[in-house]
Motif scaffolding. Structure first.
Motif, PDB file in Angstrom:
ATOM      1  N   VAL A 154      60.128  49.646  50.996  1.00  0.00           N
ATOM      2  CA  VAL A 154      59.412  49.764  49.960  1.00  0.00           C
ATOM      3  C   VAL A 154      59.731  51.321  49.057  1.00  0.00           C
ATOM      4  O   VAL A 154      59.318  51.370  48.098  1.00  0.00           O
ATOM      5  N   GLY A 155      60.319  52.017  49.844  1.00  0.00           N
ATOM      6  CA  GLY A 155      60.638  53.282  49.373  1.00  0.00           C
ATOM      7  C   GLY A 155      61.842  53.312  48.159  1.00  0.00           C
ATOM      8  O   GLY A 155      62.014  54.006  47.307  1.00  0.00           O
ATOM      9  N   ASN A 156      62.399  52.063  48.192  1.00  0.00           N
ATOM     10  CA  ASN A 156      63.361  51.734  47.429  1.00  0.00           C
ATOM     11  C   ASN A 156      62.466  51.633  45.933  1.00  0.00           C
ATOM     12  O   ASN A 156      61.594  51.093  45.893  1.00  0.00           O
ATOM     13  N   PRO A 157      62.938  52.294  44.909  1.00  0.00           N
ATOM     14  CA  PRO A 157      62.023  52.581  43.685  1.00  0.00           C
ATOM     15  C   PRO A 157      61.885  51.259  42.781  1.00  0.00           C
ATOM     16  O   PRO A 157      60.719  50.988  42.331  1.00  0.00           O
ATOM     17  N   VAL A 158      62.904  50.325  43.002  1.00  0.00           N
ATOM     18  CA  VAL A 158      62.713  48.986  42.131  1.00  0.00           C
ATOM     19  C   VAL A 158      61.833  48.202  42.886  1.00  0.00           C
ATOM     20  O   VAL A 158      61.020  47.437  42.437  1.00  0.00           O
ATOM     21  N   VAL A 159      61.968  47.856  44.210  1.00  0.00           N
ATOM     22  CA  VAL A 159      61.093  47.369  45.255  1.00  0.00           C
ATOM     23  C   VAL A 159      59.724  47.890  44.984  1.00  0.00           C
ATOM     24  O   VAL A 159      58.732  47.208  45.135  1.00  0.00           O
ATOM     25  N   GLY A 160      59.712  49.117  45.233  1.00  0.00           N
ATOM     26  CA  GLY A 160      58.383  49.771  45.264  1.00  0.00           C
ATOM     27  C   GLY A 160      57.421  49.252  43.876  1.00  0.00           C
ATOM     28  O   GLY A 160      56.371  49.002  44.192  1.00  0.00           O
ATOM     29  N   ALA A 161      58.167  49.627  42.702  1.00  0.00           N
ATOM     30  CA  ALA A 161      57.600  49.198  41.539  1.00  0.00           C
ATOM     31  C   ALA A 161      57.114  47.562  41.638  1.00  0.00           C
ATOM     32  O   ALA A 161      56.206  47.630  40.978  1.00  0.00           O
ATOM     33  N   PHE A 162      57.761  46.972  42.004  1.00  0.00           N
ATOM     34  CA  PHE A 162      57.374  45.493  42.119  1.00  0.00           C
ATOM     35  C   PHE A 162      56.191  45.383  43.045  1.00  0.00           C
ATOM     36  O   PHE A 162      55.344  44.660  42.582  1.00  0.00           O
ATOM     37  N   TYR A 163      56.128  45.907  44.194  1.00  0.00           N
ATOM     38  CA  TYR A 163      54.969  46.047  44.820  1.00  0.00           C
ATOM     39  C   TYR A 163      53.926  46.585  44.254  1.00  0.00           C
ATOM     40  O   TYR A 163      52.783  45.949  44.173  1.00  0.00           O
ATOM     41  N   VAL A 164      53.866  47.712  43.622  1.00  0.00           N
ATOM     42  CA  VAL A 164      52.758  48.266  42.767  1.00  0.00           C
ATOM     43  C   VAL A 164      52.368  47.169  41.617  1.00  0.00           C
ATOM     44  O   VAL A 164      51.081  46.976  41.536  1.00  0.00           O
ATOM     45  N   LEU A 165      53.123  46.533  40.877  1.00  0.00           N
ATOM     46  CA  LEU A 165      52.867  45.729  39.925  1.00  0.00           C
ATOM     47  C   LEU A 165      52.057  44.333  40.426  1.00  0.00           C
ATOM     48  O   LEU A 165      50.935  44.190  40.150  1.00  0.00           O
ATOM     49  N   ALA A 166      52.679  43.988  41.575  1.00  0.00           N
ATOM     50  CA  ALA A 166      52.134  42.599  42.264  1.00  0.00           C
ATOM     51  C   ALA A 166      50.855  42.877  42.705  1.00  0.00           C
ATOM     52  O   ALA A 166      49.626  42.046  42.760  1.00  0.00           O
ATOM     53  N   ASN A 167      50.622  44.308  43.325  1.00  0.00           N
ATOM     54  CA  ASN A 167      49.061  44.372  43.784  1.00  0.00           C
ATOM     55  C   ASN A 167      48.134  44.750  42.729  1.00  0.00           C
ATOM     56  O   ASN A 167      46.949  44.526  43.128  1.00  0.00           O
ATOM     57  N   LEU A 168      48.605  44.990  41.499  1.00  0.00           N
ATOM     58  CA  LEU A 168      47.519  45.175  40.604  1.00  0.00           C
ATOM     59  C   LEU A 168      46.994  43.981  39.943  1.00  0.00           C
ATOM     60  O   LEU A 168      46.166  43.583  39.897  1.00  0.00           O
ATOM     61  N   ALA A 169      48.232  42.876  40.240  1.00  0.00           N
ATOM     62  CA  ALA A 169      47.786  41.518  39.780  1.00  0.00           C
ATOM     63  C   ALA A 169      46.870  41.004  40.787  1.00  0.00           C
ATOM     64  O   ALA A 169      46.041  40.432  40.541  1.00  0.00           O
ATOM     65  N   LEU A 170      47.024  41.450  42.086  1.00  0.00           N
ATOM     66  CA  LEU A 170      46.085  40.831  43.325  1.00  0.00           C
ATOM     67  C   LEU A 170      44.885  41.375  42.997  1.00  0.00           C
ATOM     68  O   LEU A 170      43.916  40.450  43.168  1.00  0.00           O
ATOM     69  N   GLY A 171      44.646  42.651  42.568  1.00  0.00           N
ATOM     70  CA  GLY A 171      43.337  43.117  42.353  1.00  0.00           C
ATOM     71  C   GLY A 171      42.686  42.349  41.082  1.00  0.00           C
ATOM     72  O   GLY A 171      41.415  42.070  41.334  1.00  0.00           O
ATOM     73  N   MET A 172      43.261  42.147  40.062  1.00  0.00           N
ATOM     74  CA  MET A 172      42.741  41.147  39.061  1.00  0.00           C
ATOM     75  C   MET A 172      42.367  39.897  39.193  1.00  0.00           C
ATOM     76  O   MET A 172      41.320  39.293  39.459  1.00  0.00           O
ATOM     77  N   HIS A 173      43.305  39.413  40.239  1.00  0.00           N
ATOM     78  CA  HIS A 173      43.012  37.961  40.659  1.00  0.00           C
ATOM     79  C   HIS A 173      41.817  37.882  41.701  1.00  0.00           C
ATOM     80  O   HIS A 173      40.771  37.122  41.576  1.00  0.00           O
ATOM     81  N   LEU A 174      41.804  38.926  42.481  1.00  0.00           N
ATOM     82  CA  LEU A 174      40.452  38.895  43.342  1.00  0.00           C
ATOM     83  C   LEU A 174      39.173  39.234  42.763  1.00  0.00           C
ATOM     84  O   LEU A 174      38.100  38.847  42.909  1.00  0.00           O
ATOM     85  N   HIS A 175      39.464  40.237  41.821  1.00  0.00           N
ATOM     86  CA  HIS A 175      38.069  40.518  40.902  1.00  0.00           C
ATOM     87  C   HIS A 175      37.335  39.363  40.512  1.00  0.00           C
ATOM     88  O   HIS A 175      36.309  39.120  40.621  1.00  0.00           O
ATOM     89  N   HIS A 176      38.457  38.635  39.734  1.00  0.00           N
ATOM     90  CA  HIS A 176      37.694  37.281  39.272  1.00  0.00           C
ATOM     91  C   HIS A 176      37.485  36.171  40.145  1.00  0.00           C
ATOM     92  O   HIS A 176      36.477  35.229  40.217  1.00  0.00           O
ATOM     93  N   GLY A 177      38.501  35.982  41.044  1.00  0.00           N
ATOM     94  CA  GLY A 177      38.532  34.975  42.216  1.00  0.00           C
ATOM     95  C   GLY A 177      37.124  35.091  43.141  1.00  0.00           C
ATOM     96  O   GLY A 177      36.728  34.358  43.449  1.00  0.00           O
ATOM     97  N   ILE A 178      37.007  36.281  43.556  1.00  0.00           N
ATOM     98  CA  ILE A 178      35.547  36.471  44.384  1.00  0.00           C
ATOM     99  C   ILE A 178      34.203  35.916  43.689  1.00  0.00           C
ATOM    100  O   ILE A 178      33.657  35.317  44.270  1.00  0.00           O
ATOM    101  N   LYS A 179      34.176  36.562  42.475  1.00  0.00           N
ATOM    102  CA  LYS A 179      32.982  36.284  41.608  1.00  0.00           C
ATOM    103  C   LYS A 179      32.992  34.607  41.536  1.00  0.00           C
ATOM    104  O   LYS A 179      31.832  33.879  41.476  1.00  0.00           O
ATOM    105  N   SER A 180      34.167  33.954  41.263  1.00  0.00           N
ATOM    106  CA  SER A 180      34.235  32.828  40.818  1.00  0.00           C
ATOM    107  C   SER A 180      33.811  31.937  42.148  1.00  0.00           C
ATOM    108  O   SER A 180      33.516  30.916  41.888  1.00  0.00           O
ATOM    109  N   ALA A 181      34.605  32.279  43.311  1.00  0.00           N
ATOM    110  CA  ALA A 181      34.489  31.732  44.513  1.00  0.00           C
ATOM    111  C   ALA A 181      33.060  31.323  44.880  1.00  0.00           C
ATOM    112  O   ALA A 181      32.441  30.303  45.254  1.00  0.00           O
ATOM    113  N   PHE A 182      32.054  32.427  44.716  1.00  0.00           N
ATOM    114  CA  PHE A 182      30.841  32.326  44.805  1.00  0.00           C
ATOM    115  C   PHE A 182      30.183  31.392  43.906  1.00  0.00           C
ATOM    116  O   PHE A 182      29.232  30.358  44.485  1.00  0.00           O
ATOM    117  N   GLN A 183      30.418  31.477  42.662  1.00  0.00           N
ATOM    118  CA  GLN A 183      29.916  30.301  41.839  1.00  0.00           C
ATOM    119  C   GLN A 183      30.073  28.914  42.103  1.00  0.00           C
ATOM    120  O   GLN A 183      29.503  28.038  41.999  1.00  0.00           O
TER     121      GLN A 183
END
Ligand code: HEM
Ligand code: FES
Lengths: 250, 242
Positions: free
Chosen positions: B159-188
């Protein structure tokens, strides 16, 4: 005051439509939106042209007949409103007002601003009723129901079936409508005998009509003229899941 | 099973399957991220943790496979439901509003669910190949040969590789967004929207994405910038010679 109208014109379900421009229409702020459309139609008819077709009946916000998307909002700007209860005072002199019909596969355009909402009727026909013979109206309070529950059932029962929820939903989903119709019966003792059968049948019909599913944007709640909440969608979901997992259908 | 199949036939039932599989993955991802924070405890602790998982939690090696199969089933069911329902939703409005439609209630997270899901799928495939299977055993992505025994080194260097690391960062930002709506949505979706459940829903909707994305970003950025992580004693038995 003068407004510029862009009104969707479409000859029939199969034909392609387009906006027709009506520049500088003279209106007064006290006019209702439908009165303005009446005036537009009077002018069109005087010129021997085809009037703009739109639905309306009570013009008091209680029947659910009227409705169009005005500047991107079902029933126009503002909360808890129907198109017939919208007034020109909500607009400014010189505004351009874009008016188009509800857009959903399950609500085909009949003509201009009028859409066919019989899909809603078929959802009701699939189970939105009680089959027990109840005779004449019973005495008030002969079936005791707690205040909170009665209020909640009443809130669901305020749905006028206008279709704004479908129009506002990014997925053209009918979940708010269906949930209100399932809940106003499911919350009361009279609705219990067929509760789980009803929810399955109404959801099956809703799906068959080609409405989309709910992705919890809550745009329906924001557009509903009766401010019916998405908590009823959660209730609908719970009842459908119980009906299947508990095998509670008859 | 019959209940599952009858549920799967309706849009609401499919959504319930999406919510159930999503919540199982949420539970798993919270534990996974907590485990990943052990990277800051150093090479020995992290590798001991990795070995604990690989041994089936020191109980039974088959447990690891039971967990993998459960998660794979969740991913499969989740995507199956997502694809089916998204297609239906698009088809439900074949003619768009010519004058546009205004939003008043939705969120960016809610609108980006499918997009974030696709990012997560790509990320999941890459992540497994990268750190579980170790197919990128070359100097481009891993900077060193992958070693099953040294999970710490694989992570810190990989993950220390800058390109790979940048991809990890972006993907986990997407994860945060997905879970923010996803958890709320799942309860509903599961019908849990009342005064009893809403405090829990609100807390999870807020804090789970903060924790998972926060932990992932902390680990990824530390590896990329070499802060707080260090390959202390390069044990030559773990590092194939060049
Ligand atoms: C692997 C690729 C994935 C795809 C394609 C995907 C796609 C989707 C889509 C389209 C939705 C529905 C969005 C909406 O309601 O607007 C959804 C919901 C959800 N997703 Fe994912 N997702 C993926 C991965 C994940 C992962 C890894 C997790 C958890 C760690 C997750 C957790 C959830 C949850 C909890 C929901 C809410 C279910 C509901 O709406 O009731 N998803 N996903
Ligand atoms: S015409 Fe009856 S609600 Fe508008």
């Amino acid at each position: 005051m003068k407004v510029n109208l862009r009104i969707w014109r479409q000859k029939g379900p199969e034909s392609a439509g387009s906006f027709q421009d009506f520049p500088n229409v003279e209106v007064v702020p006290e006019m209702s939106f439908l009165e303005m459309l009446d005036e537009v139609n009077r002018a069109l008819e005087a010129k021997g042209q085809e009037a703009v077709t739109f639905d309306s009946d009570c013009r008091e916000g209680i029947c659910g007949s009227c409705g169009a998307v005005v500047n991107g909002d079902p029933h126009g700007p503002g909360k808890a409103n129907t198109l017939c209860q919208l007034h020109l005072r909500s607009f400014q002199d010189g505004d351009t007002i874009t008016i188009e019909p509800w857009r959903a596969k399950a609500f085909p355009v009949v003509r201009d601003l009028m859409v066919d909402r019989s899909a809603f009727d078929r959802i009701i026909q699939a189970g939105g009723y009680i089959t027990a013979r109840t005779g004449s109206a019973p005495d008030a309070n002969s079936v005791p129901i707690g205040k909170e529950r009665a209020d909640e059932a009443m809130e669901a029962a305020t749905c006028i079936g206008c279709g704004a929820c479908v129009a506002a939903c990014p997925n053209a989903s009918a979940m708010l409508f269906t949930s209100a119709k399932v809940s106003h019966l499911g919350l009361l003792p009279q609705g219990q005998p067929q509760r789980f059968d009803r929810v399955q049948k109404m959801v099956d019909q809703m799906d068959a009509e080609g409405f989309g599913g709910c992705t919890n944007h809550s745009e329906c709640e924001a557009a509903c003229p009766k401010e019916i909440g998405v908590k009823f969608i959660a209730r609908l979901n719970a009842d459908l899941i119980k009906a299947n997992l508990g095998n509670l259908r008859k | 099973m019959t209940a599952f199949f009858s549920l799967a036939k309706s849009t609401i039932g499919k959504k319930a399957i999406m919510a159930g599989s999503g919540l199982i993955m949420v539970g798993w991802i919270v534990l996974h991220m907590a485990g990943n924070l052990l990277v800051f405890a150093g090479q020995d602790h992290f590798n001991a943790y990795a070995e604990m998982i690989q041994s089936g939690f020191h109980i039974e090696p088959a447990l690891l496979w039971a967990m993998r199969i459960t998660l794979l089933a969740c991913v499969g069911l989740h995507i199956w439901a997502a694809v089916g329902l998204s297609g239906r939703n698009r088809a439900a409005r074949p003619v768009a509003y010519a004058g546009g439609r205004k939003n008043h209630a939705t969120s960016y997270a809610a609108e980006f669910m499918l997009g974030a899901g696709v990012v997560l799928l790509l990320y999941l495939v890459f992540h497994l190949l990268h750190l579980t299977v170790g197919v990128f055993s070359d100097d481009v992505v891993q900077h060193a040969a992958f070693s099953k025994k040294d999970a710490y080194r694989n992570l810190v260097v990989g993950v220390g590789n800058p390109v790979v690391g940048a991809f990890y960062v972006l993907a986990n930002l997407a994860l945060g967004m997905h879970l923010h709506h996803g958890i709320k949505s799942a309860f509903q979706t599961l019908g849990l929207n009342d005064d009893r459940w809403n405090p829990l829903k609100d807390a999870l909707t807020r804090w789970v994405p903060v924790f998972t994305t926060g932990a992932a970003l902390l680990v990824a950025l530390s590896c990329m910038f070499g802060v707080g992580v260090l390959i202390e004693a390069p044990d030559l038995s773990w590092t194939p010679s060049h």
